[in-house]
Design a protein around this motif. Structure first.
Motif, PDB file in Angstrom:
ATOM      1  N   ASP A   9      11.545  55.271  49.479  1.00 51.72           N
ATOM      2  CA  ASP A   9      11.092  55.883  48.228  1.00 51.72           C
ATOM      3  C   ASP A   9      12.357  56.175  47.419  1.00 51.72           C
ATOM      4  O   ASP A   9      13.128  57.066  47.774  1.00 51.72           O
ATOM      5  CB  ASP A   9      10.324  57.170  48.567  1.00 51.72           C
ATOM      6  CG  ASP A   9      10.177  58.117  47.373  1.00 51.72           C
ATOM      7  OD1 ASP A   9      10.518  57.720  46.237  1.00 51.72           O
ATOM      8  OD2 ASP A   9       9.727  59.255  47.588  1.00 51.72           O
ATOM      9  N   ALA A  14      10.071  61.096  49.767  1.00 45.33           N
ATOM     10  CA  ALA A  14       9.338  60.672  50.968  1.00 45.33           C
ATOM     11  C   ALA A  14      10.113  59.534  51.635  1.00 45.33           C
ATOM     12  O   ALA A  14      11.238  59.208  51.241  1.00 45.33           O
ATOM     13  CB  ALA A  14       7.927  60.216  50.571  1.00 45.33           C
ATOM     14  N   GLY A  15       9.492  58.942  52.670  1.00 40.06           N
ATOM     15  CA  GLY A  15      10.056  57.741  53.297  1.00 40.06           C
ATOM     16  C   GLY A  15      11.413  57.954  53.945  1.00 40.06           C
ATOM     17  O   GLY A  15      11.790  59.068  54.313  1.00 40.06           O
ATOM     18  N   THR A  38       9.371  50.625  48.103  1.00 43.79           N
ATOM     19  CA  THR A  38       8.360  51.053  47.133  1.00 43.79           C
ATOM     20  C   THR A  38       9.051  51.330  45.804  1.00 43.79           C
ATOM     21  O   THR A  38      10.241  51.637  45.764  1.00 43.79           O
ATOM     22  CB  THR A  38       7.624  52.342  47.583  1.00 43.79           C
ATOM     23  OG1 THR A  38       8.532  53.431  47.535  1.00 43.79           O
ATOM     24  CG2 THR A  38       7.030  52.204  48.971  1.00 43.79           C
ATOM     25  N   VAL A  45       3.443  56.139  43.063  1.00 44.88           N
ATOM     26  CA  VAL A  45       3.904  54.824  43.498  1.00 44.88           C
ATOM     27  C   VAL A  45       3.322  53.774  42.560  1.00 44.88           C
ATOM     28  O   VAL A  45       2.113  53.744  42.340  1.00 44.88           O
ATOM     29  CB  VAL A  45       3.409  54.540  44.948  1.00 44.88           C
ATOM     30  CG1 VAL A  45       3.833  53.170  45.426  1.00 44.88           C
ATOM     31  CG2 VAL A  45       3.882  55.626  45.906  1.00 44.88           C
ATOM     32  N   ASP A 101       3.333  58.830  62.173  1.00 42.64           N
ATOM     33  CA  ASP A 101       2.686  59.371  60.983  1.00 42.64           C
ATOM     34  C   ASP A 101       1.819  58.221  60.455  1.00 42.64           C
ATOM     35  O   ASP A 101       2.365  57.248  59.929  1.00 42.64           O
ATOM     36  CB  ASP A 101       3.771  59.776  59.967  1.00 42.64           C
ATOM     37  CG  ASP A 101       3.194  60.487  58.759  1.00 42.64           C
ATOM     38  OD1 ASP A 101       2.002  60.834  58.777  1.00 42.64           O
ATOM     39  OD2 ASP A 101       3.951  60.703  57.794  1.00 42.64           O
ATOM     40  N   SER A 106      -0.632  56.681  49.440  1.00 48.44           N
ATOM     41  CA  SER A 106       0.112  57.806  48.873  1.00 48.44           C
ATOM     42  C   SER A 106      -0.868  58.793  48.249  1.00 48.44           C
ATOM     43  O   SER A 106      -2.038  58.450  48.008  1.00 48.44           O
ATOM     44  CB  SER A 106       1.077  57.303  47.796  1.00 48.44           C
ATOM     45  OG  SER A 106       0.342  56.942  46.656  1.00 48.44           O
ATOM     46  N   HIS A 207       5.748  66.672  47.432  1.00 44.57           N
ATOM     47  CA  HIS A 207       5.751  65.247  47.757  1.00 44.57           C
ATOM     48  C   HIS A 207       6.559  65.023  49.037  1.00 44.57           C
ATOM     49  O   HIS A 207       7.656  65.549  49.169  1.00 44.57           O
ATOM     50  CB  HIS A 207       6.397  64.533  46.553  1.00 44.57           C
ATOM     51  CG  HIS A 207       6.740  63.112  46.766  1.00 44.57           C
ATOM     52  ND1 HIS A 207       5.843  62.170  47.223  1.00 44.57           N
ATOM     53  CD2 HIS A 207       7.894  62.450  46.571  1.00 44.57           C
ATOM     54  CE1 HIS A 207       6.437  61.003  47.284  1.00 44.57           C
ATOM     55  NE2 HIS A 207       7.691  61.149  46.905  1.00 44.57           N
ATOM     56  N   GLY A 208       5.986  64.277  49.987  1.00 42.75           N
ATOM     57  CA  GLY A 208       6.737  63.910  51.190  1.00 42.75           C
ATOM     58  C   GLY A 208       6.685  64.921  52.323  1.00 42.75           C
ATOM     59  O   GLY A 208       7.514  64.888  53.224  1.00 42.75           O
ATOM     60  N   CYS A 211       6.136  63.199  55.727  1.00 39.19           N
ATOM     61  CA  CYS A 211       7.357  62.526  56.203  1.00 39.19           C
ATOM     62  C   CYS A 211       8.298  63.548  56.828  1.00 39.19           C
ATOM     63  O   CYS A 211       8.832  63.336  57.925  1.00 39.19           O
ATOM     64  CB  CYS A 211       8.075  61.828  55.046  1.00 39.19           C
ATOM     65  SG  CYS A 211       7.080  60.565  54.242  1.00 39.19           S
TER      66      CYS A 211
HETATM   67  N1  PLP Z   1       6.298  56.615  49.887  1.00 38.40           N
HETATM   68  C1  PLP Z   1       6.678  56.380  51.130  1.00 38.40           C
HETATM   69  C2  PLP Z   1       7.754  55.372  51.375  1.00 38.40           C
HETATM   70  C3  PLP Z   1       6.053  57.074  52.164  1.00 38.40           C
HETATM   71  O1  PLP Z   1       6.410  56.853  53.438  1.00 38.40           O
HETATM   72  C4  PLP Z   1       5.021  58.023  51.879  1.00 38.40           C
HETATM   73  C5  PLP Z   1       4.357  58.789  52.905  1.00 38.40           C
HETATM   74  O2  PLP Z   1       4.549  58.691  54.068  1.00 38.40           O
HETATM   75  C6  PLP Z   1       4.678  58.226  50.577  1.00 38.40           C
HETATM   76  C7  PLP Z   1       5.333  57.505  49.607  1.00 38.40           C
HETATM   77  C8  PLP Z   1       3.616  59.170  50.180  1.00 38.40           C
HETATM   78  O3  PLP Z   1       4.030  60.467  50.179  1.00 38.40           O
HETATM   79  P1  PLP Z   1       3.159  61.506  49.376  1.00 38.40           P
HETATM   80  O4  PLP Z   1       1.746  61.256  49.752  1.00 38.40           O
HETATM   81  O5  PLP Z   1       3.622  62.838  49.865  1.00 38.40           O
HETATM   82  O6  PLP Z   1       3.421  61.267  47.948  1.00 38.40           O
END
Ligand code: PLP
Length: 279
Positions: A9, A14-15, A38, A45, A101, A106, A207-208, A211
């Motif tokens: 990310d 995240a990620g 991503t 996203v 996980d 997302s 957010h995240g 993760c």
């Molecule tokens: N992007 C990546 C690379 C992720 O691994 C994740 C969740 O594991 C997300 C986005 C989504 O995170 P969130 O739902 O907290 O926005």
């Protein structure tokens, strides 16, 4: 060393970036194998480009060849072939503590694992991981049950154990409307079910968190802690990282993974004393 197998990310919330920050905050050296690039910012996203499974396999092999890996966190996988590489990895290292996980999409609704990949994860990765950490939506998707309250979380957790998971934490961070003051997680393993209740931290729009939680569990396992203790420490870590979330971007706030470092005395606090001894 602790390994994350996850997506990147670019906004760092995240990620892989979040996972490496979490490992470092636990005094663990983190390494990463990329499953997807991503395109996203704090607002959501907009695209995802999967990494070729052969390069994922090569990367994981190269890291294992270099130094002992004490634990692995598995996040976004993007494709079924990447999920298959993860199954191979877990089979090759049966004693390696692993935190899955089961990332599906997302919060902004973008798919992070294709349909056949999710079916593969459900059938083949659930039972291979030491612990699985779904949120409410992921628990519902895995069990085909409604998971909307604490009772639903308990039923989903025991269903996941019946489906072959060794241990499960259903994270209830999204239960805000039902339990506004509490952060409730449900833990299950073959011995039974337990509910962990923590204080709910604002801001809620972060957010995240999934993760950071799964990476913090992996880091604690790598440090030799037992699973229940690792989960409770991870919960406390994430709660505080949420409370200190960065007010940045136009969307959901990224956690502050390094709040513990920021609690250390700042260099400038020592500067006058150092300046005095210098001459
Ligand atoms: N992007 C990546 C690379 C992720 O691994 C994740 C969740 O594991 C997300 C986005 C989504 O995170 P969130 O739902 O907290 O926005």
């Amino acid at each position: 060393m602790v390994l994350t197998i996850a997506g990147f990310d670019p906004s760092g919330g995240a990620g892989i970036a979040a996972d490496l920050k979490t490992f470092a905050a636990h005094n663990c050296y983190g390494v990463a194998a990329l499953t997807a690039l991503t395109i996203q910012n704090t607002q959501g996203v907009t695209a995802s480009h999967a990494a070729p499974f052969a390069s994922l396999r090569e990367c994981i092999q190269s890291l294992f060849d270099d130094s002992p890996i004490r634990a692995v966190k598995i996040g976004m996988l993007a494709t079924r072939s990447n999920a298959e590489v993860v199954a191979e990895t877990l089979d090759a290292h049966p004693d390696l503590p692993s935190v899955l996980d089961p990332v599906w999409r997302s919060s902004s609704g973008a798919p992070l694992l294709d349909e056949t990949g999710f079916a593969y994860l459900r059938a083949n990765l659930l039972s291979r991981a030491s612990v699985v950490t779904p949120n409410l939506e992921e628990a519902a998707e895995l069990t085909h049950l409604k998971v909307e309250d604490v009772n639903g979380m308990r039923v989903a957790a025991s269903t996941l154990i019946e489906m072959g998971a060794r241990a499960v934490v259903v994270t209830g961070g999204h239960l805000a409307d039902k339990a506004p003051d509490k952060a409730i997680d449900v833990f299950a393993d073959e011995t039974g079910i337990e509910t962990f209740v923590g204080e709910r931290m604002k801001p809620e729009n972060t957010h995240g968190t999934g993760c950071a939680f799964s990476s913090a569990v992996a880091a604690n396992l790598a440090l030799g802690r037992r699973l229940r203790e690792s989960i409770m420490l991870a919960k406390a870590y994430v709660a505080e990282a949420i409370r200190r979330a960065y007010p940045t971007g136009g969307g959901r706030l990224p956690l502050n993974h390094f709040y513990r470092v920021q609690e250390s005395p700042r260099v400038t606090d020592h500067a006058p004393a150092l300046a005095e001894t210098a001459h």
